[in-house]
Design an enzyme around this catalytic site. Structure first.
Site, PDB file in Angstrom:
ATOM      1  CD  GLU A  79       6.286   6.561  12.026  1.00 35.86           C
ATOM      2  OE1 GLU A  79       5.627   7.579  12.320  1.00 35.86           O
ATOM      3  OE2 GLU A  79       6.422   6.158  10.857  1.00 35.86           O
ATOM      4  CG  HIS A  80       9.966   8.678  13.049  1.00 36.93           C
ATOM      5  ND1 HIS A  80       8.765   9.137  12.540  1.00 36.93           N
ATOM      6  CD2 HIS A  80      10.477   7.843  12.113  1.00 36.93           C
ATOM      7  CE1 HIS A  80       8.560   8.601  11.354  1.00 36.93           C
ATOM      8  NE2 HIS A  80       9.571   7.812  11.068  1.00 36.93           N
ATOM      9  CG  ASP A 133      10.388  10.573   6.829  1.00 33.68           C
ATOM     10  OD1 ASP A 133      10.336   9.581   7.580  1.00 33.68           O
ATOM     11  OD2 ASP A 133       9.844  11.660   7.077  1.00 33.68           O
ATOM     12  CD  GLN A 173       7.675  12.496  10.423  1.00 33.61           C
ATOM     13  OE1 GLN A 173       7.094  11.469  10.129  1.00 33.61           O
ATOM     14  NE2 GLN A 173       8.462  13.123   9.542  1.00 33.61           N
ATOM     15  CE1 TYR A 179      -3.995   2.035   0.209  1.00 41.08           C
ATOM     16  CE2 TYR A 179      -2.504   3.493   1.395  1.00 41.08           C
ATOM     17  CZ  TYR A 179      -3.690   3.280   0.710  1.00 41.08           C
ATOM     18  OH  TYR A 179      -4.552   4.329   0.515  1.00 41.08           O
ATOM     19  CD  GLU A 236       0.712 -33.333  24.793  1.00 40.07           C
ATOM     20  OE1 GLU A 236       0.377 -33.730  23.663  1.00 40.07           O
ATOM     21  OE2 GLU A 236       1.370 -32.301  25.009  1.00 40.07           O
ATOM     22  CG  ASN A 283      -5.993   7.290   5.884  1.00 40.13           C
ATOM     23  OD1 ASN A 283      -6.272   6.099   5.943  1.00 40.13           O
ATOM     24  ND2 ASN A 283      -6.622   8.126   5.075  1.00 40.13           N
ATOM     25  CB  SER A 328       3.944  10.357  10.550  1.00 38.74           C
ATOM     26  OG  SER A 328       3.767   9.770   9.289  1.00 38.74           O
ATOM     27  CG  HIS A 370       0.250 -37.798  19.001  1.00 38.44           C
ATOM     28  ND1 HIS A 370      -1.099 -37.768  18.864  1.00 38.44           N
ATOM     29  CD2 HIS A 370       0.698 -36.594  18.540  1.00 38.44           C
ATOM     30  CE1 HIS A 370      -1.477 -36.616  18.347  1.00 38.44           C
ATOM     31  NE2 HIS A 370      -0.395 -35.885  18.123  1.00 38.44           N
ATOM     32  CG  HIS A 377       3.480  12.687   7.306  1.00 35.27           C
ATOM     33  ND1 HIS A 377       3.669  12.299   6.012  1.00 35.27           N
ATOM     34  CD2 HIS A 377       4.703  12.661   7.878  1.00 35.27           C
ATOM     35  CE1 HIS A 377       4.954  12.047   5.799  1.00 35.27           C
ATOM     36  NE2 HIS A 377       5.607  12.268   6.925  1.00 35.27           N
ATOM     37  CD  GLN A 408     -11.620   2.405  -0.434  1.00 35.19           C
ATOM     38  OE1 GLN A 408     -11.794   2.286   0.778  1.00 35.19           O
ATOM     39  NE2 GLN A 408     -11.486   3.588  -1.016  1.00 35.19           N
TER      40      GLN A 408
HETATM   41  N1  LIG Z   1       3.808   4.873   9.866  1.00 37.34           N
HETATM   42  C1  LIG Z   1       4.425   4.959   8.705  1.00 37.34           C
HETATM   43  O1  LIG Z   1       5.358   4.206   8.445  1.00 37.34           O
HETATM   44  C2  LIG Z   1       3.976   5.971   7.666  1.00 37.34           C
HETATM   45  C3  LIG Z   1       4.748   6.215   6.501  1.00 37.34           C
HETATM   46  C4  LIG Z   1       4.270   7.122   5.537  1.00 37.34           C
HETATM   47  C5  LIG Z   1       3.043   7.745   5.735  1.00 37.34           C
HETATM   48  N2  LIG Z   1       2.328   7.462   6.877  1.00 37.34           N
HETATM   49  C6  LIG Z   1       1.002   8.014   7.101  1.00 37.34           C
HETATM   50  O2  LIG Z   1       0.202   7.659   5.975  1.00 37.34           O
HETATM   51  C7  LIG Z   1      -0.908   8.517   5.961  1.00 37.34           C
HETATM   52  C8  LIG Z   1      -1.221   8.953   4.571  1.00 37.34           C
HETATM   53  O3  LIG Z   1      -2.540   9.392   4.614  1.00 37.34           O
HETATM   54  P1  LIG Z   1      -3.291   9.983   3.369  1.00 37.34           P
HETATM   55  O4  LIG Z   1      -4.659  10.334   3.848  1.00 37.34           O
HETATM   56  O5  LIG Z   1      -2.439  11.032   2.750  1.00 37.34           O
HETATM   57  O6  LIG Z   1      -3.357   8.794   2.303  1.00 37.34           O
HETATM   58  P2  LIG Z   1      -3.913   7.303   2.375  1.00 37.34           P
HETATM   59  O7  LIG Z   1      -3.659   6.734   1.024  1.00 37.34           O
HETATM   60  O8  LIG Z   1      -3.393   6.571   3.548  1.00 37.34           O
HETATM   61  O9  LIG Z   1      -5.482   7.469   2.588  1.00 37.34           O
HETATM   62  C9  LIG Z   1      -6.331   7.945   1.584  1.00 37.34           C
HETATM   63  C10 LIG Z   1      -7.565   7.076   1.550  1.00 37.34           C
HETATM   64  O10 LIG Z   1      -8.197   7.119   2.829  1.00 37.34           O
HETATM   65  C11 LIG Z   1      -9.565   6.804   2.656  1.00 37.34           C
HETATM   66  N3  LIG Z   1     -10.394   7.710   3.463  1.00 37.34           N
HETATM   67  C12 LIG Z   1     -10.229   9.035   3.633  1.00 37.34           C
HETATM   68  N4  LIG Z   1     -11.223   9.529   4.396  1.00 37.34           N
HETATM   69  C13 LIG Z   1     -12.033   8.478   4.698  1.00 37.34           C
HETATM   70  C14 LIG Z   1     -13.239   8.334   5.453  1.00 37.34           C
HETATM   71  N5  LIG Z   1     -13.819   9.382   6.061  1.00 37.34           N
HETATM   72  N6  LIG Z   1     -13.792   7.111   5.573  1.00 37.34           N
HETATM   73  C15 LIG Z   1     -13.210   6.033   4.977  1.00 37.34           C
HETATM   74  N7  LIG Z   1     -12.069   6.114   4.241  1.00 37.34           N
HETATM   75  C16 LIG Z   1     -11.497   7.324   4.111  1.00 37.34           C
HETATM   76  C17 LIG Z   1      -9.887   6.974   1.206  1.00 37.34           C
HETATM   77  O11 LIG Z   1     -10.198   5.741   0.649  1.00 37.34           O
HETATM   78  C18 LIG Z   1      -8.615   7.504   0.564  1.00 37.34           C
HETATM   79  O12 LIG Z   1      -8.354   6.907  -0.684  1.00 37.34           O
HETATM   80  C19 LIG Z   1      -0.603   9.677   6.914  1.00 37.34           C
HETATM   81  O13 LIG Z   1      -1.328   9.464   8.108  1.00 37.34           O
HETATM   82  C20 LIG Z   1       0.887   9.515   7.171  1.00 37.34           C
HETATM   83  O14 LIG Z   1       1.267  10.006   8.429  1.00 37.34           O
HETATM   84  C21 LIG Z   1       2.771   6.594   7.809  1.00 37.34           C
HETATM   85  N1  LIG Z   2       7.463  10.041   7.928  1.00 35.28           N
HETATM   86  C1  LIG Z   2       6.789   9.009   7.206  1.00 35.28           C
HETATM   87  C2  LIG Z   2       6.692   7.801   8.085  1.00 35.28           C
HETATM   88  O1  LIG Z   2       5.965   8.092   9.225  1.00 35.28           O
HETATM   89  C3  LIG Z   2       7.480   8.624   5.909  1.00 35.28           C
HETATM   90  C4  LIG Z   2       7.557   9.692   4.894  1.00 35.28           C
HETATM   91  C5  LIG Z   2       7.486   9.563   3.545  1.00 35.28           C
HETATM   92  N2  LIG Z   2       7.655  10.788   3.016  1.00 35.28           N
HETATM   93  C6  LIG Z   2       7.848  11.640   3.973  1.00 35.28           C
HETATM   94  N3  LIG Z   2       7.781  10.972   5.129  1.00 35.28           N
HETATM   95 ZN   LIG Z   3       7.664  11.915   6.996  1.00 34.06          ZN
END
Ligand SMILES: NC(=O)c1ccc[n+]([C@@H]2O[C@H](COP(=O)([O-])OP(=O)(O)OC[C@H]3O[C@@H](n4cnc5c(N)ncnc54)[C@H](O)[C@@H]3O)[C@@H](O)[C@H]2O)c1
Ligand SMILES: N[C@H](CO)Cc1c[nH]c[nH+]1
Ligand SMILES: [Zn+2]
Length: 430
Positions: free
Chosen positions: A326-327, A362, A258, A129, A416, A213, A236, A421, A261, A190
């Site tokens: 996380e970080h 990152d 962070q 993903y 047992e 997310n 994040s 066995h 994000h 989905q």
């Molecule tokens: N922990 C990690 O390693 C790491 C790394 C990179 C990014 N991240 C995180 O990834 C996330 C990226 O989020 P994003 O929103 O930009 O993209 P995303 O692709 O994660 O989410 C977008 C999708 O969320 C769904 N969505 C949005 N609102 C919704 C709702 N109300 N109900 C149901 N589904 C819904 C939709 O289907 C949409 O396509 C951020 O939270 C970021 O901090 C985490």
């Molecule tokens: N900080 C995110 C992980 O939590 C990863 C990322 C990608 N691009 C920028 N930042």
């Molecule tokens: Zn980042």
């Protein structure tokens, strides 16, 4: 932003509240995700088309469900040379770091003559993903695909939303570098459901990895068991431990890196100097309106940001362990960073010293940026090559080794209450 002081009477309760704050997955998200997964299981591609129209605002049938390898190659060729070089530098460093993670098979004989061991194999198909709702993440393309390639996965399927139907050329170029097999323009819960259960168009996979997310993270948690997952990598987080010899605006930018994000991201500063804490808070407020992600940063910092004053920086480490972030950035002199790091037990990834901003991790450092969030670094780790592999143990006995260990098995089977066995072993012993 919450401000806490470890020397004040109510601190323990306030810190408990900070630790237990369930900011990324309310029960609403769980229920919404369960409904989305059920709908995808029942209606397959029709459900994907509906959710894409609803959340990403485009028609998959009209705009195209997938992105071809040819389109990715063309995007790579058309990339500005400095960006192409940056992606290739990142890819080389990520590949090299992960190649060193490849586990070794074991095959040996013990003192009885029994042959024992374990052999690692890649999964057949992996679904990765790549988030794409608020920002595009070519870096997450590389962080997901390259470890899968190193592991030897046959089929790598990428899922990424393309809001408004707009494809991102840098994401496509990164997919070309990684060597992905399929790209579907589907995001959210989905997309995770489609990977786990399959649809008419999309064949199911064995493992789903990658960040996203709250909906994506919760969907991975819910499909675990039908497929493997790496870990729950949601919005994040960063914890910075800093002394007053840092420039306040430098630490402020680290916190905001962070916060930008997601409104549900979290940034926390620990420091031993209240005046420095004030200066960082002022710098955060000064920087926010100057950047394009101001609205997200403002929301995240106001709702989830925190500054914690501690008597000494060493006192911060057990508190950081409770957050299991996380970080974790240790913005102090190198020797002190080492001393603090030696005491850290729970963090996804740690950045040592004043010259090591988390944002380097990152993109280009090499270790994976897909990391556990929401305190899950207490029990899980960042994405690695072994998340795309599994181990099969094996055993080969001869008469001598069976005679040496068989009677104990017969005794335990008797205890047992499992006579078949016991018979299976004892017949060979006689
Ligand atoms: N922990 C990690 O390693 C790491 C790394 C990179 C990014 N991240 C995180 O990834 C996330 C990226 O989020 P994003 O929103 O930009 O993209 P995303 O692709 O994660 O989410 C977008 C999708 O969320 C769904 N969505 C949005 N609102 C919704 C709702 N109300 N109900 C149901 N589904 C819904 C939709 O289907 C949409 O396509 C951020 O939270 C970021 O901090 C985490
Ligand atoms: N900080 C995110 C992980 O939590 C990863 C990322 C990608 N691009 C920028 N930042
Ligand atoms: Zn980042």
């Amino acid at each position: 932003m919450r401000r806490l002081d470890a020397s004040e009477p109510g601190f323990a309760a306030e810190f408990d509240a900070l630790v237990n704050d369930r900011r990324e997955s309310t029960s609403d998200v769980s229920a919404d995700v369960a409904a989305i997964i059920a709908r995808v299981k029942a209606d397959g591609d029709a459900a994907l088309a509906d959710y894409t129209a609803k959340f990403d605002r485009f028609d998959l049938d009209a705009s195209g469900w997938s992105i071809s390898k040819e389109e990715c190659a063309a995007a790579y060729d058309a990339l500005a040379p400095d960006l192409r070089d940056a992606l290739n530098l990142a890819a080389d460093r990520i590949r090299a770091y992960h190649a060193a993670q490849l586990p070794e098979n074991r095959d040996y004989r013990d003192g009885t003559g029994a042959r024992l061991g374990a052999r690692w194999n890649a999964v057949d198909a992996a679904g990765v993903y790549v988030p794409g709702g608020r920002a595009a993440y070519p870096s997450s393309v590389l962080m997901n695909i390259l470890p899968a390639k190193v592991a030897g996965v046959d089929r790598i399927v990428m899922m990424s939303p393309t809001p408004g139907g707009e494809t991102n050329p840098v994401v496509m170029a990164a997919a070309h570098i990684g060597g992905v097999d399929e790209i579907w323009r589907v995001g959210g819960a989905q997309a995770v459901a489609a990977l786990a259960y399959g649809t008419d168009r999309i064949a199911p996979v064995d493992v789903v990895t990658g960040p996203g997310n709250a909906w994506v993270a919760e969907a991975k948690r819910q499909v675990y068991g039908v497929v493997g997952i790496d870990m729950v990598a949601g919005p994040s987080e960063i914890v910075v431990v800093a002394d007053n010899r840092n420039a306040p605006h430098v630490i402020a930018a680290d916190l905001l890196s962070q916060a930008e994000h997601d409104p549900t991201s979290q940034s926390i500063l620990f420091t031993d100097d209240a005046a420095f804490a004030d200066a960082v808070a002022v710098a955060v407020d000064a920087i926010i309106p100057t950047l394009g992600t101001a609205a997200t940063m403002r929301e995240s910092w106001d709702a989830n940001g925190a500054i914690v004053i501690v008597p000494t920086l060493a006192d911060a480490i057990p508190l950081c362990d409770r957050l299991a972030p996380e970080h974790l950035e240790l913005a102090v002199d190198a020797a002190e960073a080492d001393a603090l790091f030696a005491k850290v037990r729970h963090a996804g990834s740690v950045f040592l010293g004043r010259e090591t901003p988390e944002a380097i991790g990152d993109y280009v450092a090499g270790p994976n940026h897909v990391l556990p969030t929401g305190r899950r670094a207490r029990f899980s780790s960042g994405l690695s090559v072994t998340d795309f592999m599994k181990r099969t143990s094996f055993l080969a006995l001869d008469e001598k080794s069976l005679a040496a260990i068989g009677p104990a098995a017969v005794a335990l089977a008797g205890a047992e209450g499992l006579p078949a066995h016991a018979l299976s072993v004892s017949q060979r012993l006689n």
